[in-house]
Enzyme design. Sequence first.
Site, PDB file in Angstrom:
ATOM      1  N   ASP A 290       6.175  -7.284 -10.777  1.00  0.00           N
ATOM      2  CA  ASP A 290       6.721  -7.289  -9.422  1.00  0.00           C
ATOM      3  C   ASP A 290       8.062  -8.037  -9.465  1.00  0.00           C
ATOM      4  O   ASP A 290       8.465  -8.592 -10.487  1.00  0.00           O
ATOM      5  CB  ASP A 290       5.729  -7.898  -8.417  1.00  0.00           C
ATOM      6  CG  ASP A 290       6.032  -7.410  -6.991  1.00  0.00           C
ATOM      7  OD1 ASP A 290       7.113  -6.834  -6.778  1.00  0.00           O
ATOM      8  OD2 ASP A 290       5.194  -7.609  -6.095  1.00  0.00           O
TER       9      ASP A 290
HETATM   10  C1  BGC Z   1       7.029  -6.336  -3.488  1.00  0.00           C
HETATM   11  C2  BGC Z   1       6.641  -5.009  -4.087  1.00  0.00           C
HETATM   12  C3  BGC Z   1       7.813  -4.076  -4.103  1.00  0.00           C
HETATM   13  C4  BGC Z   1       8.948  -4.742  -4.840  1.00  0.00           C
HETATM   14  C5  BGC Z   1      10.172  -3.871  -4.973  1.00  0.00           C
HETATM   15  C6  BGC Z   1       8.305  -6.891  -4.080  1.00  0.00           C
HETATM   16  O1  BGC Z   1       8.752  -7.984  -3.379  1.00  0.00           O
HETATM   17  O2  BGC Z   1       5.974  -7.242  -3.674  1.00  0.00           O
HETATM   18  O3  BGC Z   1       5.577  -4.461  -3.356  1.00  0.00           O
HETATM   19  O4  BGC Z   1       7.452  -2.862  -4.665  1.00  0.00           O
HETATM   20  O5  BGC Z   1       9.307  -5.922  -4.151  1.00  0.00           O
HETATM   21  O6  BGC Z   1      10.820  -3.725  -3.787  1.00  0.00           O
END
Ligand code: BGC
Length: 762
Positions: A290
């Site tokens: 993530d």
């Molecule tokens: C979130 C994810 C997301 C990623 C990319 C993160 O902060 O937890 O769910 O896919 O950002 O935007």
Amino acid sequence: MITVKKARLCYVLLGILLGCSCSDVSRDEAAEMDRFVTELMGKMTLHEKLGQLNLPSGGDMVTGTVMNGELSDMIRKQEIGGFFNVKGVRRINALQRLAVEESRLKIPLLVGADVIHGYETIFPIPLALSCSWDTLAIERMARISAIEASADGINWTFSPMVDICRDARWGRIAEGSGEDPYLGSLMARAYVRGYQGNSLQGNDEILACVKHFALYGASESGRDYNTVDMSRLRMYNEYLAPYKAAVDAGVGSVMSSFNIIDGIPATANKWLLTDLLRDEWSFGGLLVTDYNSIAEMASHGIAPLKEASVRALKAGTDMDMVSCGFLNTLEESLKEGKIMEDQINTACRRVLEAKYKLGLFSNPYKYGDTLRVKEQLYTAEHRSAARAIASETFVLLKNENHLLPLGLKGKIALVGPMADARNNMCGMWSMACTASRHGTLLEGIRSAAGDKAEILYAKGSNVYEDAEMEKAAAGIRPLEHEDNRKLLDEALRVASRADVIVAALGECAEMSGESASRTNLEIPDAQQNLLKALLKTGKPVVLLLFTGRPLVLNWEDANVHSILNVWFGGSETGDAVADVLFGKVTPSGKLTTTFPRSVGQLPLFYNHLNTGRPDPDNRVFNRYASNYLDESNEPLYPFGFGLSYTDFVYGDLQISSETLPKNGELTASVTVTNKGNYDGYETVQLYLRDIYAEVARPVKELKGFERIFLKSGESCDVKFVITEDDLKFYNSELHYIYEPGEFEIMIGTNSRDVKTKCFIAK
Ligand code: BGC
């Protein structure tokens, strides 16, 4: 450009995705992919391989606090394997062009995006979608999302989010399918099928990414990014099934979660990423972190970036989202002997395989198509699907004296800060859409009313009394903060002229989703004051509830005449709400998340274990029983709950036998009759309980459901076939087994109101 034998590629993917490893064709094609990737990797420098592991944010839509450097330079130097957060086919194609025309090995890029509940056509938030209990609708929404996003050049979506959540304080409850692992697994499969299509070969079939692996929805205290500490038994029985369902459905990628598990962040948790995901579940796809979570391991108290990168790679991570730790530190760690080149090669191979499976080596521009952008985004067909699906997700929580549906007549006052808030209809993951093209609730209701009813409007209140609080809550979708007193006076003037009042209140869009945890789950103060004042007029009041999570609605339930929970319904909210409000569509949504009576009850969920001292009467306080001094254990609205305009009556529960023979089956059935005046859908739910087992089992668990349509006056027999598989669970040794013995079978309209019978499994 590197070429591959296109025709044969289809078979590779079919084989890989459908798991047909037994077929000679797929084995051949897998070998072909292997040969292709090996040859390519043979030409790559170490730095170029590390580049493939790097996934920076393009920065259009920032979902964290970190921005990366100049994309173009990095692409030319082959320092990235893909990017995300860039919108627009021309920009995306221009970046892809740099990769395939101006970099040394011309390796195409993955183009990621959070396409979570639509792209330009926006569907309801995932929690709402799950309340339709309609897996085909979810698959259709994912298909349409993939068609639209792929036209714009996106080949990889960071969806589905399948984290089970039992704590409404957590804002990201809005992004998942609620609290139940069985339902969540069906939804997970539907999303994957919708995004990836049959083979990933179509130019509108994109790579899905199941997230957040794992257990992110169990963050302590519902506070985002927080620690998770959970027994393996609970993980296996209650939390892991939806991730596994996505893997079994052939999901092409997995995203690890921000949280700690067993003291180690998921990002570097070898047990999770390798032993469980790769070895036990045989996941062969791409594993991405993530946002910046490798770097965040420093704050977790695990290690600074360089060592954290080593740990993440060794645990099984392939791609580093945003932190640039893999790109900038692994070379040195290799020299120091902290990792082996093979580990880098394995990760690089998986990134290249993902690109190969998508067909990007054959045609890097497969996904960005200016013509398709013109023809396939926000089309009448997509909008009509979004409207129909949205109306399936609304949950009728109360309907005193059949106030709803409203007749198309007289004067209707539409009041509330959500009534005309175009930028707040869609919910949190809709940054890519063009909100100015969507209608508001007011417009939808006015258009449905035509000249048959007069729709009066007043904003009525701010979201919060306090401007600063509102600013924080509204985030990137600000609402104008006006004088509370003036708004209320105007609303009361408008209401005084009306026959019925519809109050559009609740959360604004950014009050749920990422980084939106709350400790107070009531409707915000200014809106509560408005609602109370509207009720004092003595006129009938309908609460149209906007929310991304369960709210505490005790007062509203006791005082408001009707409550229709419309969540965040997407771009077609206005028309969809009008369809249900005026009875063109009968509401059929059922909660997939329990609505508590108090924040103090959280976490609260229907499929809990019993204590040794359950409270049989569920009273407020019963000394020495497991309960509270000041609140009952009961939810306000249980899992599976949702009313209809019509009246479904359940007959007696019949079972084919009182014994389920070994390797045999048993049928449970019930006759459901629509005794009301409207046609409508009902979701008939089947629950089981294992009365005694080696490890304590939940008081009930959803094991099946049927969504049936009955015209007024019609009846239908609903049958469920139960086999040993439905009785299985993980025992203390984590073996998936069933234990012969006594079981309860329950069928009903929600998890509370069920008819029960017992049987013995041999
Ligand atoms: C979130 C994810 C997301 C990623 C990319 C993160 O902060 O937890 O769910 O896919 O950002 O935007």
